[in-house]
Design a protein around this motif. Structure first.
Motif, PDB file in Angstrom:
ATOM      1  N   LEU A 175       0.815  -1.219   0.000  1.00 17.60           N
ATOM      2  CA  LEU A 175       0.000   0.000   0.000  1.00 17.60           C
ATOM      3  C   LEU A 175       0.850   1.270   0.000  1.00 17.60           C
ATOM      4  O   LEU A 175       0.325   2.363   0.140  1.00 17.60           O
ATOM      5  N   VAL A 176       2.165   1.125  -0.136  1.00 23.25           N
ATOM      6  CA  VAL A 176       3.002   2.320  -0.108  1.00 23.25           C
ATOM      7  C   VAL A 176       3.784   2.478  -1.411  1.00 23.25           C
ATOM      8  O   VAL A 176       3.560   3.407  -2.190  1.00 23.25           O
ATOM      9  N   CYS A 177       4.696   1.535  -1.666  1.00 24.78           N
ATOM     10  CA  CYS A 177       5.650   1.678  -2.778  1.00 24.78           C
ATOM     11  C   CYS A 177       5.006   1.939  -4.144  1.00 24.78           C
ATOM     12  O   CYS A 177       5.501   2.768  -4.907  1.00 24.78           O
ATOM     13  N   PRO A 203      -3.203   7.276   2.644  1.00 26.10           N
ATOM     14  CA  PRO A 203      -3.914   8.212   1.761  1.00 26.10           C
ATOM     15  C   PRO A 203      -3.293   8.321   0.366  1.00 26.10           C
ATOM     16  O   PRO A 203      -4.016   8.465  -0.617  1.00 26.10           O
ATOM     17  N   THR A 204      -1.957   8.209   0.274  1.00 28.75           N
ATOM     18  CA  THR A 204      -1.308   8.439  -1.027  1.00 28.75           C
ATOM     19  C   THR A 204      -1.754   7.416  -2.061  1.00 28.75           C
ATOM     20  O   THR A 204      -2.030   7.763  -3.208  1.00 28.75           O
ATOM     21  N   ILE A 205      -1.856   6.149  -1.661  1.00 30.43           N
ATOM     22  CA  ILE A 205      -2.220   5.122  -2.640  1.00 30.43           C
ATOM     23  C   ILE A 205      -3.688   5.302  -3.059  1.00 30.43           C
ATOM     24  O   ILE A 205      -4.035   5.073  -4.221  1.00 30.43           O
ATOM     25  N   PHE A 206      -4.535   5.737  -2.133  1.00 24.05           N
ATOM     26  CA  PHE A 206      -5.934   5.990  -2.503  1.00 24.05           C
ATOM     27  C   PHE A 206      -6.028   7.236  -3.390  1.00 24.05           C
ATOM     28  O   PHE A 206      -6.837   7.294  -4.308  1.00 24.05           O
ATOM     29  N   LEU A 258       5.020   1.429  21.179  1.00 22.43           N
ATOM     30  CA  LEU A 258       5.208   2.442  20.139  1.00 22.43           C
ATOM     31  C   LEU A 258       4.514   1.902  18.897  1.00 22.43           C
ATOM     32  O   LEU A 258       4.591   0.709  18.630  1.00 22.43           O
ATOM     33  N   VAL A 259       3.860   2.781  18.152  1.00 21.16           N
ATOM     34  CA  VAL A 259       3.172   2.294  16.959  1.00 21.16           C
ATOM     35  C   VAL A 259       3.427   3.213  15.772  1.00 21.16           C
ATOM     36  O   VAL A 259       3.255   4.424  15.867  1.00 21.16           O
ATOM     37  N   GLY A 260       3.899   2.607  14.686  1.00 21.13           N
ATOM     38  CA  GLY A 260       4.250   3.377  13.491  1.00 21.13           C
ATOM     39  C   GLY A 260       3.121   3.395  12.493  1.00 21.13           C
ATOM     40  O   GLY A 260       2.449   2.381  12.294  1.00 21.13           O
ATOM     41  N   ASP A 261       2.907   4.529  11.874  1.00 20.64           N
ATOM     42  CA  ASP A 261       1.894   4.642  10.834  1.00 20.64           C
ATOM     43  C   ASP A 261       2.266   5.793   9.913  1.00 20.64           C
ATOM     44  O   ASP A 261       2.926   6.732  10.331  1.00 20.64           O
ATOM     45  N   LEU A 262       1.815   5.715   8.657  1.00 21.01           N
ATOM     46  CA  LEU A 262       2.130   6.775   7.710  1.00 21.01           C
ATOM     47  C   LEU A 262       1.436   8.084   8.055  1.00 21.01           C
ATOM     48  O   LEU A 262       2.030   9.149   7.961  1.00 21.01           O
ATOM     49  N   ALA A 263       0.153   7.996   8.430  1.00 20.22           N
ATOM     50  CA  ALA A 263      -0.619   9.222   8.409  1.00 20.22           C
ATOM     51  C   ALA A 263      -1.557   9.482   9.576  1.00 20.22           C
ATOM     52  O   ALA A 263      -1.978  10.611   9.768  1.00 20.22           O
ATOM     53  N   THR A 264      -1.919   8.463  10.352  1.00 20.77           N
ATOM     54  CA  THR A 264      -2.927   8.718  11.390  1.00 20.77           C
ATOM     55  C   THR A 264      -2.439   8.303  12.773  1.00 20.77           C
ATOM     56  O   THR A 264      -1.447   7.596  12.909  1.00 20.77           O
ATOM     57  N   GLU A 265      -3.193   8.741  13.793  1.00 18.58           N
ATOM     58  CA  GLU A 265      -2.920   8.310  15.153  1.00 18.58           C
ATOM     59  C   GLU A 265      -3.994   7.318  15.618  1.00 18.58           C
ATOM     60  O   GLU A 265      -4.150   7.067  16.816  1.00 18.58           O
ATOM     61  N   ASN A 266      -4.742   6.757  14.675  1.00 12.42           N
ATOM     62  CA  ASN A 266      -5.834   5.821  15.014  1.00 12.42           C
ATOM     63  C   ASN A 266      -5.365   4.662  15.878  1.00 12.42           C
ATOM     64  O   ASN A 266      -6.037   4.260  16.822  1.00 12.42           O
ATOM     65  N   GLY A 293       5.094   9.611   7.800  1.00 13.24           N
ATOM     66  CA  GLY A 293       4.925  10.410   6.570  1.00 13.24           C
ATOM     67  C   GLY A 293       4.804   9.500   5.374  1.00 13.24           C
ATOM     68  O   GLY A 293       3.861   8.725   5.281  1.00 13.24           O
ATOM     69  N   THR A 294       5.785   9.556   4.450  1.00 15.23           N
ATOM     70  CA  THR A 294       5.713   8.680   3.273  1.00 15.23           C
ATOM     71  C   THR A 294       6.623   7.459   3.426  1.00 15.23           C
ATOM     72  O   THR A 294       6.715   6.652   2.507  1.00 15.23           O
ATOM     73  N   VAL A 295       7.290   7.337   4.576  1.00 18.05           N
ATOM     74  CA  VAL A 295       8.254   6.245   4.763  1.00 18.05           C
ATOM     75  C   VAL A 295       7.507   4.966   5.162  1.00 18.05           C
ATOM     76  O   VAL A 295       6.702   4.977   6.085  1.00 18.05           O
ATOM     77  N   CYS A 296       7.807   3.858   4.465  1.00 22.66           N
ATOM     78  CA  CYS A 296       7.004   2.645   4.601  1.00 22.66           C
ATOM     79  C   CYS A 296       7.487   1.702   5.696  1.00 22.66           C
ATOM     80  O   CYS A 296       7.148   0.530   5.693  1.00 22.66           O
ATOM     81  N   HIS A 297       8.274   2.192   6.637  1.00 18.64           N
ATOM     82  CA  HIS A 297       8.794   1.347   7.724  1.00 18.64           C
ATOM     83  C   HIS A 297       9.287   2.251   8.845  1.00 18.64           C
ATOM     84  O   HIS A 297       9.548   3.431   8.626  1.00 18.64           O
TER      85      HIS A 297
END
Lengths: 225, 225
Positions: free
Chosen positions: A125-127, A155-158, B66-74, B92-96
């Motif tokens: 869902l990213v690359c 959001p970017t992929i959507f 700790l929880v990583g996510d691209l865009a939300t704090e859900n 952000g846009t980083v996938c890991h």
């Protein structure tokens, strides 16, 4: 420390990809083939959805598929059951397809023999979001088992997709899927996005989806004239 | 053309990550905190699994996440329902996640106050595999809805993990999950890999998993002495 250099190299790679994608798109248009790509998480049902699509469209249209994967040819074997021409692209450690891989895979195919070409991207869902493959239509699949907030999290992929396909609708009750909440997530990330409810298992929405593709390819043909 | 340069830059980034991860691991050991990271596809149930784990362990152990996510704090909001300390890392846009992000997030936490720290990575089966986060144990989750061949398709992430967690076992019948086939896929990629069957919904396997963590943390403590 190394981040700015990485960003710069990435920009060059993307620029190079765009040049190849533009040439591909031109080639697809001239050959009259309508190209549809599919992106999603691993396991959201791209291959089952595509197998069903190929099987349903093949009696009426000339269809074929390219399928990207890191390590196996399993998906190509599954899609081949539809009797449509299928080619696997093994990406190794690369988490997405790029335009050069598509160009390369198509070298020995005559595109004028095709009405529809499907490109199934690596499950991620990213690359894949930044890589134009020259497609006419990009579908993002989201299965009901994944959670309603995936669009908010990716959001970017959507944003980079044209149409959202909700898949595995047959499992909606078992997973207590909240359709309204999923719809709100999609629309807040990409207002007005078309959403198609499907199940490859029960065939719910599949013929509507195929009709939609035929209609869209006619629209593009009309514009090209 | 730009590929070799990209590979070289990537190597430097990874090397830099390893230096920070090594320092983190040393810090975790000295503080006596056992660190567990979780990787999986988007939507395979990491957050539900972790919420249940935190809730079950909190009465007996000092746990945090700790929880990583691209865009939300859900996810942080969901995990906070366990009443354990939780911090979101937005990538952000980083996938890991990388070790520097973890180090940064932990700046104002006193690690000696913790027995177990969980790190939920961004949902991705490719990017997180090369980044050491200083963890003691890396879990790869695979839900029964994703298809039995995921390990064959994403061998690197299964190779870089210590234990496989099968999740959403409550849906096994609905999706006609083939446990033997999944087990064969896992074992062919990583022979001897430990596999734990779980469902966060029905709590199947959850107390066994918590016991396993406690046992592993004691083993590490024994080695450290």
């Amino acid at each position: 420390m190394t981040e700015p250099r990485l960003v710069e190299v990435r920009k060059n790679v993307l620029k190079q990809n765009d040049v190849i994608a533009r040439a591909l798109r031109e080639r697809f248009h001239q050959a009259g083939v309508f190209v549809v790509s599919l992106v999603s998480s691993p396991g959201s049902g791209k291959t089952a959805f595509l197998e069903k699509t190929l099987t349903m469209m093949r009696p009426h249209h000339r269809v074929a598929a390219l399928v990207g994967d890191l390590a196996t040819e399993n998906d190509a074997a599954r899609l081949a059951r539809s009797n449509a021409p299928v080619k696997q692209i093994i990406t190794g450690t690369v988490c997405h397809l790029d335009a050069a891989m598509v160009e390369n895979a198509l070298q020995d195919w005559d595109l004028v023999d095709l009405d529809f070409l499907f490109i199934e991207n690596v499950g991620n869902l990213v690359c894949p979001s930044s890589y134009d493959l020259g497609e006419d239509l990009r579908l993002v699949l989201m299965s009901v088992t994944e959670g309603e907030d995936k669009p908010l999290k990716y959001p970017t992929i959507f944003n980079s997709a044209d149409v959202a396909i909700l898949s595995k609708l047959d499992l909606a009750t078992a997973v207590e899927f909240n359709w309204d909440q999923a719809q709100r997530s999609i629309q807040s990330v990409r207002p007005g996005m078309m959403v198609i409810n499907t199940s490859a298992k029960t065939e719910q929405g599949m013929s509507e989806f195929c009709d939609f593709l035929v209609q869209r390819s006619r629209m593009r043909a009309a514009i090209a004239v």
